[in-house]
Scaffold this active site. Structure first.
Site, PDB file in Angstrom:
ATOM      1  N   LYS A  22       0.840  -1.209   0.000  1.00 58.09           N
ATOM      2  CA  LYS A  22       0.000   0.000   0.000  1.00 58.09           C
ATOM      3  C   LYS A  22       0.867   1.248   0.000  1.00 58.09           C
ATOM      4  CE  LYS A  22      -1.671   1.562   4.084  1.00 58.09           C
ATOM      5  NZ  LYS A  22      -1.515   2.974   4.458  1.00 58.09           N
ATOM      6  N   ASN A  23       1.871   1.252   0.894  1.00 55.19           N
ATOM      7  CA  ASN A  23       2.645   2.486   1.071  1.00 55.19           C
ATOM      8  C   ASN A  23       3.616   2.765  -0.065  1.00 55.19           C
ATOM      9  OD1 ASN A  23       1.267   2.984   3.380  1.00 55.19           O
ATOM     10  ND2 ASN A  23       2.938   2.481   4.788  1.00 55.19           N
ATOM     11  N   ARG A  92      -4.147  10.938   4.936  1.00 54.80           N
ATOM     12  CA  ARG A  92      -3.004  11.850   4.958  1.00 54.80           C
ATOM     13  C   ARG A  92      -2.156  11.751   3.684  1.00 54.80           C
ATOM     14  NH1 ARG A  92       0.670  14.319   8.401  1.00 54.80           N
ATOM     15  NH2 ARG A  92       2.831  13.852   7.917  1.00 54.80           N
ATOM     16  N   CYS A 116      -4.948   8.370   9.983  1.00 55.19           N
ATOM     17  CA  CYS A 116      -5.090   7.645  11.247  1.00 55.19           C
ATOM     18  C   CYS A 116      -4.793   8.576  12.418  1.00 55.19           C
ATOM     19  CB  CYS A 116      -4.087   6.494  11.309  1.00 55.19           C
ATOM     20  SG  CYS A 116      -4.610   5.011  10.462  1.00 55.19           S
ATOM     21  N   ARG A 121       0.615  14.803  13.272  1.00 53.45           N
ATOM     22  CA  ARG A 121       1.468  14.421  12.153  1.00 53.45           C
ATOM     23  C   ARG A 121       1.654  15.639  11.269  1.00 53.45           C
ATOM     24  NH1 ARG A 121      -0.726   8.595  10.194  1.00 53.45           N
ATOM     25  NH2 ARG A 121       1.220   8.542   9.052  1.00 53.45           N
ATOM     26  N   PRO A 122       2.631  16.481  11.594  1.00 54.32           N
ATOM     27  CA  PRO A 122       2.791  17.720  10.845  1.00 54.32           C
ATOM     28  C   PRO A 122       3.309  17.482   9.424  1.00 54.32           C
ATOM     29  CG  PRO A 122       4.531  17.490  12.490  1.00 54.32           C
ATOM     30  CD  PRO A 122       3.613  16.315  12.652  1.00 54.32           C
ATOM     31  N   ILE A 123       3.295  18.537   8.610  1.00 53.32           N
ATOM     32  CA  ILE A 123       3.807  18.429   7.242  1.00 53.32           C
ATOM     33  C   ILE A 123       4.885  19.482   7.019  1.00 53.32           C
ATOM     34  CG2 ILE A 123       1.903  17.330   5.981  1.00 53.32           C
ATOM     35  CD1 ILE A 123       1.042  20.335   5.521  1.00 53.32           C
ATOM     36  N   ASP A 124       5.450  19.969   8.146  1.00 59.42           N
ATOM     37  CA  ASP A 124       6.448  21.043   8.036  1.00 59.42           C
ATOM     38  C   ASP A 124       7.652  20.644   7.166  1.00 59.42           C
ATOM     39  OD1 ASP A 124       6.837  19.231  10.208  1.00 59.42           O
ATOM     40  OD2 ASP A 124       8.462  20.484  10.966  1.00 59.42           O
ATOM     41  N   LEU A 125       8.060  19.371   7.243  1.00 53.79           N
ATOM     42  CA  LEU A 125       9.251  18.963   6.479  1.00 53.79           C
ATOM     43  C   LEU A 125       8.952  18.917   4.974  1.00 53.79           C
ATOM     44  CD1 LEU A 125      10.517  16.170   8.888  1.00 53.79           C
ATOM     45  CD2 LEU A 125      11.421  18.492   8.645  1.00 53.79           C
ATOM     46  N   ASP A 305       4.900   0.585  12.028  1.00 52.01           N
ATOM     47  CA  ASP A 305       3.649  -0.011  11.549  1.00 52.01           C
ATOM     48  C   ASP A 305       3.466  -1.457  12.003  1.00 52.01           C
ATOM     49  OD1 ASP A 305       2.907   2.314  10.367  1.00 52.01           O
ATOM     50  OD2 ASP A 305       3.331   1.706   8.307  1.00 52.01           O
ATOM     51  N   VAL A 327       8.775   6.832  16.744  1.00 55.05           N
ATOM     52  CA  VAL A 327       8.436   7.508  15.483  1.00 55.05           C
ATOM     53  C   VAL A 327       7.197   8.393  15.624  1.00 55.05           C
ATOM     54  CG1 VAL A 327       7.877   7.173  13.033  1.00 55.05           C
ATOM     55  CG2 VAL A 327       9.550   5.676  14.148  1.00 55.05           C
ATOM     56  N   ARG A 397      -8.311  -0.368   5.525  1.00 56.01           N
ATOM     57  CA  ARG A 397      -7.477   0.665   4.875  1.00 56.01           C
ATOM     58  C   ARG A 397      -6.127   0.083   4.445  1.00 56.01           C
ATOM     59  NH1 ARG A 397      -6.799   6.174   7.896  1.00 56.01           N
ATOM     60  NH2 ARG A 397      -5.573   6.396   6.022  1.00 56.01           N
TER      61      ARG A 397
HETATM   62  C1  UD1 Z   1       4.567   6.762   6.329  1.00 51.77           C
HETATM   63  C2  UD1 Z   1       3.679   5.569   6.189  1.00 51.77           C
HETATM   64  C3  UD1 Z   1       3.181   5.134   7.555  1.00 51.77           C
HETATM   65  C4  UD1 Z   1       4.359   4.888   8.496  1.00 51.77           C
HETATM   66  C5  UD1 Z   1       5.306   6.079   8.525  1.00 51.77           C
HETATM   67  C6  UD1 Z   1       6.574   5.828   9.311  1.00 51.77           C
HETATM   68  C7  UD1 Z   1       2.706   5.952   4.010  1.00 51.77           C
HETATM   69  C8  UD1 Z   1       1.510   6.274   3.210  1.00 51.77           C
HETATM   70  N1  UD1 Z   1       2.553   5.930   5.350  1.00 51.77           N
HETATM   71  O1  UD1 Z   1       3.781   7.807   6.882  1.00 51.77           O
HETATM   72  O2  UD1 Z   1       2.412   3.926   7.393  1.00 51.77           O
HETATM   73  O3  UD1 Z   1       3.882   4.658   9.805  1.00 51.77           O
HETATM   74  O4  UD1 Z   1       5.680   6.440   7.178  1.00 51.77           O
HETATM   75  O5  UD1 Z   1       7.226   4.721   8.821  1.00 51.77           O
HETATM   76  O6  UD1 Z   1       3.769   5.672   3.475  1.00 51.77           O
HETATM   77  N2  UD1 Z   1       7.010  14.430  10.641  1.00 51.77           N
HETATM   78  C9  UD1 Z   1       7.235  15.744  10.934  1.00 51.77           C
HETATM   79  N3  UD1 Z   1       7.105  16.657   9.925  1.00 51.77           N
HETATM   80  C10 UD1 Z   1       6.787  16.302   8.658  1.00 51.77           C
HETATM   81  C11 UD1 Z   1       6.557  14.946   8.372  1.00 51.77           C
HETATM   82  C12 UD1 Z   1       6.686  14.021   9.390  1.00 51.77           C
HETATM   83  O7  UD1 Z   1       7.532  16.093  12.067  1.00 51.77           O
HETATM   84  O8  UD1 Z   1       6.683  17.180   7.786  1.00 51.77           O
HETATM   85  C13 UD1 Z   1       7.127  13.428  11.727  1.00 51.77           C
HETATM   86  C14 UD1 Z   1       5.788  12.735  12.005  1.00 51.77           C
HETATM   87  O9  UD1 Z   1       4.998  13.490  12.859  1.00 51.77           O
HETATM   88  C15 UD1 Z   1       6.239  11.433  12.606  1.00 51.77           C
HETATM   89  C16 UD1 Z   1       7.545  11.155  11.875  1.00 51.77           C
HETATM   90  O10 UD1 Z   1       7.957  12.383  11.297  1.00 51.77           O
HETATM   91  O11 UD1 Z   1       6.507  11.604  13.972  1.00 51.77           O
HETATM   92  C17 UD1 Z   1       7.429  10.099  10.791  1.00 51.77           C
HETATM   93  O12 UD1 Z   1       6.482  10.503   9.836  1.00 51.77           O
HETATM   94  P1  UD1 Z   1       6.625  10.140   8.300  1.00 51.77           P
HETATM   95  O13 UD1 Z   1       7.828   9.304   8.081  1.00 51.77           O
HETATM   96  O14 UD1 Z   1       6.464  11.381   7.518  1.00 51.77           O
HETATM   97  O15 UD1 Z   1       5.341   9.249   8.083  1.00 51.77           O
HETATM   98  P2  UD1 Z   1       4.318   9.307   6.871  1.00 51.77           P
HETATM   99  O16 UD1 Z   1       5.033   9.557   5.596  1.00 51.77           O
HETATM  100  O17 UD1 Z   1       3.162  10.149   7.242  1.00 51.77           O
END
Ligand code: UD1
Length: 425
Positions: A22-23, A92, A116, A121-125, A305, A327, A397
């Site tokens: 899926k991912n 997301r 979920c 789960r921010p998107i700042d990065l 996961d 994580v 999902r």
């Molecule tokens: C992806 C996977 C999810 C998995 C996760 C970690 C998909 C669709 N989903 O989620 O199943 O659990 O990787 O292996 O591939 N973070 C920030 N800022 C950001 C982005 C992330 O602080 O801009 C933090 C998140 O809050 C979290 C950590 O980074 O604590 C990991 O998140 P991330 O690796 O981005 O997970 P996803 O890509 O959302």
């Protein structure tokens, strides 16, 4: 609403096949927006999240069609750069269209994503990376708008190796002018699969699978065909199912390399795991698992996961275990439900202390998120009596017909509607 009814105590035996990841499928489907013409993606699982991503692409004007295990995307015409809020809120990963849309059309406007409920789960990065590539970013009213006539290659350091941010930045950078370096990039196999798809479209991505990505921008990409890698989380879940039920299972369509952290922890717990040359793995267990300590980490560390599923395993182990979640914050929502089944778990911040019990007992439990739901199904497979798992749409999902795969291997599990359960009571 549907529920799963499980009568525990049946060992799993036989053979099951793991589906495509899926991912990996989600970002690859999003990446097909980068090229005009028809891309075809194979071994895509039938899951609600995939339907959501297909819906996002259709809403942008792409023509999406599904055959049994493939998704075809004709992205010749992009008529919108604003996916609807309902779809973005539902998942997301919808936010992964940000990079491709921006690179292809010069603009994207997306609501803040949902998904979920496993902590903030921010998107700042993601945004930091896109801004480094020259995107102008505006935020307001829960919407994010990014604009750039053409992105320019840059050096991006990620404070954390976020999977989604690495993917979004990679998809944006493939059409940027010049070179992009992503440092502290995520190394997950799904990131590598996306890079392979992009390269088959004509992109120049090097270093995928290491923590430094080098992307030399090109002016255009072509559609491509791609076969998605097997789902290592589904494989890991089935491995735990075999181990917990003291069964023996051949799990087909796996990449051993991707399962290393999972295999290592299962062996530590006393499970016999045999990697075979034919792309399958054999798991056998005849006794109670030993207690193990686990810390979730970015790949190649132990995957977050599978944290909940391993918590189910350790709750019936012969010793005590400590599981530390590094994580995501707030990813212990399965603990109270497992406790209802007799598990003994104490939480202290990001660590869970599990005192293994000789057995669990069936109960009515509720899924709170995808992997928590999988953990409850696993617990149900070994619990005495009947377990009713509700809000099973969370499990759907990420797992394609999980109950059918388990039932074929000998589990007593069936899916019924909630009203059927009420009638039976
Ligand atoms: C992806 C996977 C999810 C998995 C996760 C970690 C998909 C669709 N989903 O989620 O199943 O659990 O990787 O292996 O591939 N973070 C920030 N800022 C950001 C982005 C992330 O602080 O801009 C933090 C998140 O809050 C979290 C950590 O980074 O604590 C990991 O998140 P991330 O690796 O981005 O997970 P996803 O890509 O959302």
């Amino acid at each position: 609403m549907e529920v799963l009814i499980i009568r525990g105590g049946k060992p799993l035996n036989g053979e099951v096949r793991v589906g495509g990841a899926k991912n990996a499928s989600l970002p690859i489907i999003a990446a097909s927006l980068l090229a005009p013409g028809s891309s075809s993606i194979e071994d895509v699982p039938h899951l609600n999240d995939i339907d959501t991503m297909c819906g996002v692409l259709s809403s942008l004007g792409a023509k999406v069609s599904r055959s049994p295990n493939a998704v075809a995307v004709d992205a010749s015409d992009i008529s919108s750069v604003e996916p609807p809020y309902e779809l973005v809120r539902a998942m997301r990963a919808s936010f992964l269209v940000m990079g491709p849309l921006l690179a292809r059309t010069g603009r994207a406007r997306i609501s803040l994503p949902g998904g979920c409920a496993i902590g903030s789960r921010p998107i700042d990065l993601h945004l930091k990376g896109l801004a480094a590539l020259g995107a102008e970013i505006d935020m307001g009213y829960g919407q994010i708008e990014a604009r750039a006539a053409r992105l320019t290659g840059a050096r991006v350091y990620l404070d954390f190796p976020s999977v989604g941010a690495t993917e979004n930045i990679m998809m944006a950078a493939v059409l940027a002018s010049g070179m992009t370096l992503v440092e502290n990039a995520a190394e997950e196999p799904e990131v590598v699969d996306l890079a392979n798809f992009l390269n088959s479209m004509g992109a120049r991505v090097r270093g995928a699978g290491t923590n430094i990505l080098r992307i030399d921008g090109v002016t255009e990409l072509e559609p491509a065909c791609h076969m998605v890698i097997p789902d290592r989380i589904e494989a890991g879940t089935l491995m735990v199912a075999a181990a917990m039920t003291r069964g023996s299972l051949v799990i087909d369509n796996v990449v051993d390399e991707h399962l290393k952290p999972i295999t290592a922890k299962l062996r530590e717990a006393g499970v016999s795991v045999e990697e075979r040359d034919d792309g399958s793995i054999y798991v056998e267990m005849r006794q109670r698992p030993a207690g193990i300590d686990i810390k979730t980490m970015p790949y190649p560390g132990f995957p977050t996961d599978l944290q909940a599923q391993f918590m189910a395993l350790t709750s019936i182990s012969s010793g005590s275990s400590v599981i530390t979640e590094t994580v995501f914050e707030n990813r212990f929502m399965h603990v109270s439900e497992l406790a209802r089944m007799g598990a003994s778990i104490k939480i202290d911040g990001r660590a869970a202390m599990i005192e293994g019990q000789p057995g669990l007992s069936g109960a009515q439990v509720r899924c709170t998120d995808l992997r928590a739901g999988a953990a409850l199904v696993l617990a149900g497979l070994v619990a005495s009596g009947e377990t009713v798992v509700s809000d099973v749409y969370h499990v759907d999902r990420g797992y394609e017909r999980l109950e059918e795969k388990l039932a074929r291997a000998g589990a007593d599990i069936r899916r019924v509607t909630e009203s059927e359960v009420e009638k039976a009571v």
